[in-house]
Design a protein around this motif. Structure first.
Motif, PDB file in Angstrom:
ATOM      1  N   GLU A 109       0.877  -1.166   0.000  1.00 34.71           N
ATOM      2  CA  GLU A 109       0.000   0.000   0.000  1.00 34.71           C
ATOM      3  C   GLU A 109       0.914   1.216   0.000  1.00 34.71           C
ATOM      4  OE1 GLU A 109      -1.190   0.716   4.667  1.00 34.71           O
ATOM      5  OE2 GLU A 109      -2.450  -0.605   3.499  1.00 34.71           O
ATOM      6  N   VAL A 110       0.340   2.356  -0.329  1.00 37.96           N
ATOM      7  CA  VAL A 110       1.119   3.589  -0.427  1.00 37.96           C
ATOM      8  C   VAL A 110       0.883   4.418   0.830  1.00 37.96           C
ATOM      9  CG1 VAL A 110       1.490   5.679  -1.794  1.00 37.96           C
ATOM     10  CG2 VAL A 110       0.920   3.524  -2.937  1.00 37.96           C
ATOM     11  N   ARG A 111       1.956   4.981   1.379  1.00 35.95           N
ATOM     12  CA  ARG A 111       1.846   5.865   2.551  1.00 35.95           C
ATOM     13  C   ARG A 111       2.295   7.261   2.147  1.00 35.95           C
ATOM     14  NH1 ARG A 111       6.660   2.986   3.753  1.00 35.95           N
ATOM     15  NH2 ARG A 111       8.443   4.391   4.030  1.00 35.95           N
ATOM     16  N   ASP A 112       2.282   8.180   3.093  1.00 38.29           N
ATOM     17  CA  ASP A 112       2.684   9.561   2.822  1.00 38.29           C
ATOM     18  C   ASP A 112       4.092   9.632   2.243  1.00 38.29           C
ATOM     19  OD1 ASP A 112       0.283  10.508   3.788  1.00 38.29           O
ATOM     20  OD2 ASP A 112       1.060  10.920   5.799  1.00 38.29           O
ATOM     21  N   ALA A 113       4.312  10.645   1.427  1.00 37.87           N
ATOM     22  CA  ALA A 113       5.628  10.877   0.830  1.00 37.87           C
ATOM     23  C   ALA A 113       6.651  11.153   1.924  1.00 37.87           C
ATOM     24  CB  ALA A 113       5.545  12.060  -0.134  1.00 37.87           C
ATOM     25  N   CYS A 114       7.913  10.825   1.629  1.00 38.56           N
ATOM     26  CA  CYS A 114       8.972  11.032   2.626  1.00 38.56           C
ATOM     27  C   CYS A 114      10.193  11.745   2.051  1.00 38.56           C
ATOM     28  CB  CYS A 114       9.389   9.701   3.237  1.00 38.56           C
ATOM     29  SG  CYS A 114      10.295   8.615   2.115  1.00 38.56           S
ATOM     30  N   GLY A 115      10.089  12.242   0.810  1.00 36.37           N
ATOM     31  CA  GLY A 115      11.209  12.947   0.218  1.00 36.37           C
ATOM     32  C   GLY A 115      12.205  12.036  -0.482  1.00 36.37           C
ATOM     33  N   ILE A 116      11.790  10.812  -0.760  1.00 40.08           N
ATOM     34  CA  ILE A 116      12.680   9.890  -1.479  1.00 40.08           C
ATOM     35  C   ILE A 116      12.895  10.424  -2.886  1.00 40.08           C
ATOM     36  CG2 ILE A 116      10.854   8.364  -2.350  1.00 40.08           C
ATOM     37  CD1 ILE A 116      12.736   6.019  -1.776  1.00 40.08           C
TER      38      ILE A 116
END
Length: 131
Positions: A109-116
């Motif tokens: 599942e997709v979670r919040d962005a983290c700056g990757i």
């Protein structure tokens, strides 16, 4: 958050879990299904890499134990210039025991962005600015 709830804590998994870990509930029982998340800003190329059957097989072979909140920093590729893309995968939910095996279903599942940072540019000068 109520007084009885504990805040969600991520555990960085520097060493893979051991099958005989006494602190792992269900450590001797196989996990039927594990839901793992990746950040929303993971590139299409990065998603393609982690969702491949060969990568899922790799996770099943290299992870012995999964616990909710574990974060697995996984290498998914290297560009021609030597830049790597490491993706933080987080264990969100586990059904069954905690032992990862050949029959364990792994879903994303997709979670919040983290700056990757990562895309085709991971292989070029325009790529990530940090190592």
């Amino acid at each position: 958050m109520t007084d009885t709830q504990e805040p969600h804590r991520e555990r960085r998994d520097d060493h893979r879990g051991r099958r005989d870990d006494p602190e792992s509930p269900g450590g001797s029982q196989p996990a039927e299904r594990i839901v793992v998340s990746y950040p929303a800003d993971l590139s299409d190329w990065g998603r393609f890499q982690v969702e491949k059957p060969s990568f899922l097989a790799f996770l099943r072979k290299t992870r012995d134990i999964a616990r909710e909140g574990d974060v697995w920093e996984e290498f998914v590729g290297v560009g021609c210039c030597g830049n790597t893309l490491d993706v933080p995968l987080r264990v969100e939910r586990i059904e069954g025991g905690s032992r990862v095996g050949a029959e364990t279903a792994i879903e994303y599942e997709v979670r919040d962005a983290c700056g990757i940072e990562g895309s085709w540019s991971v292989q070029s000068r325009e790529g990530p600015t940090h190592s």
